[in-house]
Design a protein around this motif. Structure first.
Motif, PDB file in Angstrom:
ATOM      1  N   ASP A   1       0.803  -1.223   0.000  1.00  0.00           N
ATOM      2  CA  ASP A   1       0.000   0.000   0.000  1.00  0.00           C
ATOM      3  C   ASP A   1       0.837   1.274   0.000  1.00  0.00           C
ATOM      4  N   LEU A   2       2.132   1.164   0.284  1.00  0.00           N
ATOM      5  CA  LEU A   2       3.008   2.338   0.341  1.00  0.00           C
ATOM      6  C   LEU A   2       3.817   2.546  -0.937  1.00  0.00           C
ATOM      7  N   GLY A   3       4.066   1.457  -1.657  1.00  0.00           N
ATOM      8  CA  GLY A   3       4.875   1.553  -2.867  1.00  0.00           C
ATOM      9  C   GLY A   3       4.609   0.388  -3.799  1.00  0.00           C
ATOM     10  N   ALA A   4       4.958   0.598  -5.058  1.00  0.00           N
ATOM     11  CA  ALA A   4       4.740  -0.445  -6.060  1.00  0.00           C
ATOM     12  C   ALA A   4       5.922  -0.472  -7.016  1.00  0.00           C
ATOM     13  N   ALA A   5       6.471  -1.663  -7.221  1.00  0.00           N
ATOM     14  CA  ALA A   5       7.641  -1.837  -8.089  1.00  0.00           C
ATOM     15  C   ALA A   5       7.186  -2.064  -9.521  1.00  0.00           C
ATOM     16  N   LEU A   6       7.180  -1.000 -10.298  1.00  0.00           N
ATOM     17  CA  LEU A   6       6.812  -1.048 -11.708  1.00  0.00           C
ATOM     18  C   LEU A   6       7.935  -1.725 -12.484  1.00  0.00           C
ATOM     19  N   VAL A   7       7.630  -2.825 -13.159  1.00  0.00           N
ATOM     20  CA  VAL A   7       8.635  -3.572 -13.912  1.00  0.00           C
ATOM     21  C   VAL A   7       8.789  -2.928 -15.287  1.00  0.00           C
ATOM     22  N   LEU A   8      10.007  -2.410 -15.554  1.00  0.00           N
ATOM     23  CA  LEU A   8      10.307  -1.769 -16.830  1.00  0.00           C
ATOM     24  C   LEU A   8      11.114  -2.679 -17.747  1.00  0.00           C
ATOM     25  N   GLY A   9      11.734  -3.698 -17.193  1.00  0.00           N
ATOM     26  CA  GLY A   9      12.562  -4.634 -17.944  1.00  0.00           C
ATOM     27  C   GLY A   9      13.315  -5.503 -16.961  1.00  0.00           C
ATOM     28  N   ASP A  10      14.216  -6.307 -17.478  1.00  0.00           N
ATOM     29  CA  ASP A  10      15.012  -7.156 -16.594  1.00  0.00           C
ATOM     30  C   ASP A  10      15.817  -6.284 -15.634  1.00  0.00           C
ATOM     31  N   ASN A  11      15.503  -6.398 -14.351  1.00  0.00           N
ATOM     32  CA  ASN A  11      16.201  -5.670 -13.298  1.00  0.00           C
ATOM     33  C   ASN A  11      16.072  -4.151 -13.392  1.00  0.00           C
ATOM     34  N   LEU A  12      15.034  -3.674 -14.078  1.00  0.00           N
ATOM     35  CA  LEU A  12      14.763  -2.239 -14.204  1.00  0.00           C
ATOM     36  C   LEU A  12      13.393  -1.955 -13.599  1.00  0.00           C
ATOM     37  N   TYR A  13      13.364  -1.096 -12.581  1.00  0.00           N
ATOM     38  CA  TYR A  13      12.120  -0.818 -11.880  1.00  0.00           C
ATOM     39  C   TYR A  13      11.970   0.670 -11.602  1.00  0.00           C
ATOM     40  N   ALA A  14      10.740   1.130 -11.587  1.00  0.00           N
ATOM     41  CA  ALA A  14      10.411   2.433 -11.023  1.00  0.00           C
ATOM     42  C   ALA A  14       9.572   2.142  -9.791  1.00  0.00           C
ATOM     43  N   MET A  15      10.008   2.634  -8.669  1.00  0.00           N
ATOM     44  CA  MET A  15       9.247   2.480  -7.438  1.00  0.00           C
ATOM     45  C   MET A  15       8.276   3.645  -7.333  1.00  0.00           C
ATOM     46  N   LEU A  16       7.007   3.349  -7.509  1.00  0.00           N
ATOM     47  CA  LEU A  16       5.976   4.355  -7.336  1.00  0.00           C
ATOM     48  C   LEU A  16       5.660   4.389  -5.846  1.00  0.00           C
ATOM     49  N   LEU A  17       5.938   5.526  -5.202  1.00  0.00           N
ATOM     50  CA  LEU A  17       5.814   5.630  -3.750  1.00  0.00           C
ATOM     51  C   LEU A  17       4.709   6.616  -3.373  1.00  0.00           C
ATOM     52  N   ALA A  18       3.842   6.206  -2.455  1.00  0.00           N
ATOM     53  CA  ALA A  18       2.865   7.137  -1.901  1.00  0.00           C
ATOM     54  C   ALA A  18       3.635   8.330  -1.339  1.00  0.00           C
ATOM     55  N   GLU A  19       3.139   9.537  -1.580  1.00  0.00           N
ATOM     56  CA  GLU A  19       3.881  10.750  -1.219  1.00  0.00           C
ATOM     57  C   GLU A  19       4.367  10.763   0.230  1.00  0.00           C
ATOM     58  N   ASP A  20       3.495  10.454   1.172  1.00  0.00           N
ATOM     59  CA  ASP A  20       3.908  10.493   2.583  1.00  0.00           C
ATOM     60  C   ASP A  20       5.033   9.493   2.859  1.00  0.00           C
ATOM     61  N   PHE A  21       4.997   8.354   2.220  1.00  0.00           N
ATOM     62  CA  PHE A  21       6.057   7.361   2.371  1.00  0.00           C
ATOM     63  C   PHE A  21       7.344   7.848   1.705  1.00  0.00           C
ATOM     64  N   ALA A  22       7.215   8.448   0.524  1.00  0.00           N
ATOM     65  CA  ALA A  22       8.400   8.968  -0.177  1.00  0.00           C
ATOM     66  C   ALA A  22       9.120  10.015   0.669  1.00  0.00           C
ATOM     67  N   LYS A  23       8.373  10.794   1.426  1.00  0.00           N
ATOM     68  CA  LYS A  23       8.975  11.837   2.268  1.00  0.00           C
ATOM     69  C   LYS A  23       9.889  11.254   3.340  1.00  0.00           C
ATOM     70  N   THR A  24       9.687   9.994   3.706  1.00  0.00           N
ATOM     71  CA  THR A  24      10.523   9.385   4.748  1.00  0.00           C
ATOM     72  C   THR A  24      11.930   9.071   4.251  1.00  0.00           C
ATOM     73  N   PHE A  25      12.177   9.166   2.942  1.00  0.00           N
ATOM     74  CA  PHE A  25      13.487   8.850   2.375  1.00  0.00           C
ATOM     75  C   PHE A  25      14.402  10.072   2.270  1.00  0.00           C
ATOM     76  N   THR A  26      13.861  11.267   2.552  1.00  0.00           N
ATOM     77  CA  THR A  26      14.648  12.476   2.368  1.00  0.00           C
ATOM     78  C   THR A  26      14.225  13.550   3.354  1.00  0.00           C
ATOM     79  N   GLY A  27      15.148  14.410   3.687  1.00  0.00           N
ATOM     80  CA  GLY A  27      14.841  15.566   4.512  1.00  0.00           C
ATOM     81  C   GLY A  27      14.468  16.772   3.673  1.00  0.00           C
TER      82      GLY A  27
END
Length: 134
Positions: free
Chosen positions: A35-61
């Protein structure tokens, strides 16, 4: 060297963003999706992590960029053909994305792109040769 890439992109509405990319034919890796993020498969070992905004904020100041108002990153994906480029842009438009500019044909490279529901820019290119030297 590196074996995988995960590009992290904040999303205002994670379920809507997942539905957008599923409508384009993409899938998600359930091992890295909740529910916080989703690993979008773009290819072999290639992903975009779609992160809920509030969760994404926890990765940076730092504040998150509003991708509809400013550009922080341009995601560029290679495609097998011009037709694949055009098909993906058409699917993005049909799924609710925007297409802010016309295709670019540089002879050796054809490109077009779209903005997803959050305004993140996705460039799609097909390389047919090498760039001119000079």
């Amino acid at each position: 060297m590196h074996k995988q890439i995960f590009v992290n992109l904040p999303c205002k509405n994670l379920p809507a963003s997942k539905a957008f990319f599923e409508a384009m034919g993409y899938s998600f890796n359930p091992q890295f999706t909740n529910d916080l993020g989703a690993a979008l498969v773009l290819g072999d070992n290639l992903y975009a992590m779609l992160l809920a905004e509030d969760f994404a904020k926890t990765f940076t100041g730092k504040p998150l960029v509003d991708a509809k108002a400013a550009t922080e990153v341009l995601v560029c994906l290679s495609c097998e053909s011009r037709d694949e480029v055009d098909q993906l842009v058409a699917k993005a438009r049909a799924a609710g994305g925007s297409v802010p500019r016309e295709p670019q044909d540089h002879g050796f490279m054809y490109g077009h792109g779209f903005e997803d529901l959050d305004g993140h820019i996705w460039e799609l290119v097909h390389m047919t040769g090498t760039p001119p030297q000079g």
